[in-house]
Design a protein around this motif. Structure first.
Motif, short mmCIF file in Angstrom:
data_model
loop_
_atom_site.label_atom_id
_atom_site.label_comp_id
_atom_site.label_asym_id
_atom_site.label_seq_id
_atom_site.Cartn_x
_atom_site.Cartn_y
_atom_site.Cartn_z
N ALA A 1 0.82 -1.22 0.00
CA ALA A 1 0.00 0.00 0.00
C ALA A 1 0.85 1.26 0.00
O ALA A 1 2.04 1.25 0.36
CB ALA A 1 -0.93 0.00 1.20
N ALA A 2 0.23 2.37 -0.40
CA ALA A 2 0.90 3.67 -0.39
C ALA A 2 0.91 4.24 1.03
O ALA A 2 -0.08 4.14 1.75
CB ALA A 2 0.19 4.63 -1.33
N ASP A 3 2.01 4.83 1.40
CA ASP A 3 2.15 5.48 2.70
C ASP A 3 1.63 6.91 2.57
O ASP A 3 2.22 7.74 1.89
CB ASP A 3 3.62 5.47 3.12
N MET A 4 0.52 7.18 3.25
CA MET A 4 -0.12 8.49 3.14
C MET A 4 0.33 9.48 4.22
O MET A 4 -0.26 10.55 4.37
CB MET A 4 -1.64 8.31 3.21
N THR A 5 1.37 9.15 4.94
CA THR A 5 1.85 9.99 6.04
C THR A 5 2.12 11.41 5.59
O THR A 5 1.71 12.38 6.23
CB THR A 5 3.12 9.38 6.66
N TYR A 6 2.82 11.55 4.46
CA TYR A 6 3.26 12.87 4.03
C TYR A 6 2.10 13.70 3.48
O TYR A 6 2.05 14.92 3.67
CB TYR A 6 4.38 12.74 2.99
N VAL A 7 1.16 13.06 2.82
CA VAL A 7 -0.01 13.78 2.32
C VAL A 7 -0.83 14.32 3.49
O VAL A 7 -1.21 15.50 3.52
CB VAL A 7 -0.89 12.88 1.43
N ASN A 8 -1.08 13.47 4.47
CA ASN A 8 -1.87 13.91 5.64
C ASN A 8 -1.16 15.01 6.41
O ASN A 8 -1.79 15.97 6.86
CB ASN A 8 -2.15 12.71 6.55
N ALA A 9 0.16 14.87 6.55
CA ALA A 9 0.93 15.89 7.27
C ALA A 9 0.90 17.22 6.52
O ALA A 9 0.80 18.30 7.14
CB ALA A 9 2.37 15.42 7.48
N ALA A 10 0.99 17.17 5.20
CA ALA A 10 0.98 18.39 4.40
C ALA A 10 -0.37 19.10 4.52
O ALA A 10 -0.43 20.33 4.69
CB ALA A 10 1.27 18.07 2.93
N ILE A 11 -1.45 18.35 4.45
CA ILE A 11 -2.78 18.94 4.58
C ILE A 11 -2.95 19.54 5.98
O ILE A 11 -3.44 20.67 6.13
CB ILE A 11 -3.87 17.90 4.30
N ASP A 12 -2.53 18.81 7.01
CA ASP A 12 -2.66 19.31 8.38
C ASP A 12 -1.89 20.62 8.57
O ASP A 12 -2.38 21.55 9.24
CB ASP A 12 -2.13 18.27 9.38
N ALA A 13 -0.69 20.69 7.99
CA ALA A 13 0.12 21.90 8.14
C ALA A 13 -0.44 23.07 7.35
O ALA A 13 -0.27 24.23 7.72
CB ALA A 13 1.56 21.61 7.69
N LEU A 14 -1.14 22.76 6.26
CA LEU A 14 -1.68 23.81 5.39
C LEU A 14 -3.00 24.38 5.91
O LEU A 14 -3.28 25.58 5.74
CB LEU A 14 -1.89 23.23 3.99
N LEU A 15 -3.82 23.57 6.55
CA LEU A 15 -5.17 23.97 6.96
C LEU A 15 -5.25 25.31 7.70
O LEU A 15 -6.12 26.14 7.39
CB LEU A 15 -5.82 22.87 7.82
N PRO A 16 -4.36 25.58 8.69
CA PRO A 16 -4.49 26.85 9.42
C PRO A 16 -4.26 28.09 8.56
O PRO A 16 -4.59 29.21 8.99
CB PRO A 16 -3.39 26.73 10.50
N HIS A 17 -3.72 27.93 7.37
CA HIS A 17 -3.36 29.07 6.54
C HIS A 17 -4.29 29.24 5.33
O HIS A 17 -4.02 30.07 4.46
CB HIS A 17 -1.91 28.93 6.08
#
Length: 436
Positions: A93-109
């Motif tokens: 399977a694909a590791d979605m760690t980086y996608v989720n982290a990127a979205i989390d970091a982007l949301l407040p902005h």
């Protein structure tokens, strides 16, 4: 338009620089401070033709900047997310760690009306799972897959053969699609197909395209396996069937198979996701595609052993290439480097040469010997194997010139890119993949 690009690896760095080159104001954001420092200096952290030029031009113009501060994304109209989705350890399977982290970091902005455009290759269903988190900020999520070919990534970004946008239904999706048309205005103006669809279809476009290409490569390599026992020539076979417009000749080059950071892990992730959806049987053939691909590496090793009379221990073997393809320094899942490591494991004295990929290869496989100069690498070789189709090996190296350097006369053509008659006429034992 002001844009942000989250993730400045291979995909993100190229996208950021290319968008700046067509007139946008772009900020690239990544957590890797060293990478950001390199990019901010106008230097490419990896080899990709044309990238250094548009990077330095973008920095000099003031339209392109890079930072580790996610707050710099605030005020951008479109935020592209282009982080990696590697294969998980111990699974397909694909590791979605980086996608989720990127979205989390982007949301407040994010602000009302912003567009978040996913470009990463993800399992189908990812966008639908991320959409609620993005929409809570008033922003709109779209999925805008990339179709880059390494070695031609700048060209493919600035002048793509198609653009795909997976958007939500209704007016919100229509507005988002229009914004993306404005982002890609030069391509849209010249008539590049712009396909607007739903999230799931957009996600499947990328993985199904890669699955098809991988299947085509493994198909011809399966024919090579048959050709080898039947006495046929797979290159002539490919030429003959390639004249059929329904088939085409591209991606019918038999050899040691595909590698890189996309095809291998993407077809495995596609298989894993299909299993999760209860339709694993629909893409079960991709497991065989993967297995055929891996078998060709072992076959290349067998040919070297055969050429050296059944024993490679203490023999000098020169491997022409380390990158998984020419015009790149990418060694991820490189078939050629895998072959070099396997030969080393059999006791051969392996020397690897490559115009661009030696630093990356040395870091990953320090047990091998690396020589940057082609002729120096060939000197004293008992056998030579071509694994990457760089021009200086495929077109510019004559058998007569190689004869004046090598100690032996065995050439294994792992890409079927050489002229067998010319090499044999010069006294070499030529061994191809699926060729008599």
């Amino acid at each position: 338009m002001r844009l942000s690009v989250i993730g400045c690896g291979y995909l993100g760095a190229v996208h950021a620089a290319a968008m700046a080159s067509i007139g946008h104001e772009v900020v690239g954001i990544d957590v890797d401070a060293q990478k950001i420092a390199t990019l901010s200096a106008g230097e490419a952290p990896f080899f990709e033709p044309g990238l250094s030029e548009i990077l330095s031009d973008g920095i000099a113009s003031g339209r392109l900047s890079f930072t580790t501060d996610f707050g710099a994304a605030a005020g951008a109209a479109v935020h592209f997310v282009g982080v990696g989705t590697p294969q998980i350890k111990g699974g397909y399977a694909a590791d979605m760690t980086y996608v989720n982290a990127a979205i989390d970091a982007l949301l407040p902005h994010l602000s009302e009306g912003d567009i978040v455009a996913g470009k990463s290759t993800v399992p189908v269903g990812t966008a639908a799972s991320l959409e609620p988190r993005v929409s809570d900020t008033g922003a709109t999520l779209v999925w805008n897959p990339e179709f880059l070919r390494e070695g031609f990534a700048v060209q493919d970004t600035v002048d793509p053969d198609r653009l795909v946008a997976g958007v939500p239904a209704g007016e919100e999706g229509e507005r988002a699609a229009q914004v993306l048309r404005e982002v890609y205005h030069p391509s849209v103006a010249k008539g590049t197909p712009f396909i607007v669809t739903d999230y799931a279809t957009a996600e499947l476009v990328k993985v199904s395209a890669n699955a098809f290409l991988a299947t085509k490569i493994s198909f011809i390599n399966a024919m090579a396996e048959i050709a080898e026992v039947a006495g046929a020539d797979v290159t002539m076979l490919a030429d003959a069937i390639g004249h059929d417009a329904r088939i085409g000749r591209r991606f019918l080059g038999a050899g040691i198979g595909f590698g890189g950071g996309c095809l291998p892990k993407d077809i495995r992730a596609f298989s894993a996701r299909a299993e999760e959806l209860g339709r694993g049987e629909s893409v079960a053939f991709l497991r065989e595609v993967d297995e055929i691909n891996m078998r060709r590496r072992e076959r290349a090793v067998e040919l070297v052993v055969q050429g050296l009379g059944g024993m490679v221990f203490e023999k000098n073997v020169t491997v022409l290439g380390a990158a998984f393809k020419p015009y790149s320094d990418d060694i991820r899942d490189s078939p050629g480097l895998d072959v070099a490591v396997r030969l080393h494991g059999l006791g051969a004295k392996v020397t690897v040469t490559d115009p661009e990929a030696i630093p990356n290869a040395r870091r990953q496989h320090p047990q091998l010997t690396y020589v940057a100069d082609r002729d120096e690498a060939l000197t004293g070789a008992d056998a030579v194997i071509l694994v990457t189709e760089w021009d200086e090996y495929r077109r510019e190296l004559s058998p007569e010139h190689a004869s004046g350097l090598a100690a032996g006369r065995v050439i294994v053509d792992g890409r079927n890119g050489l002229d067998p008659a010319a090499w044999r006429a010069a006294g070499w034992t030529y061994l191809g993949m699926g060729r008599p």
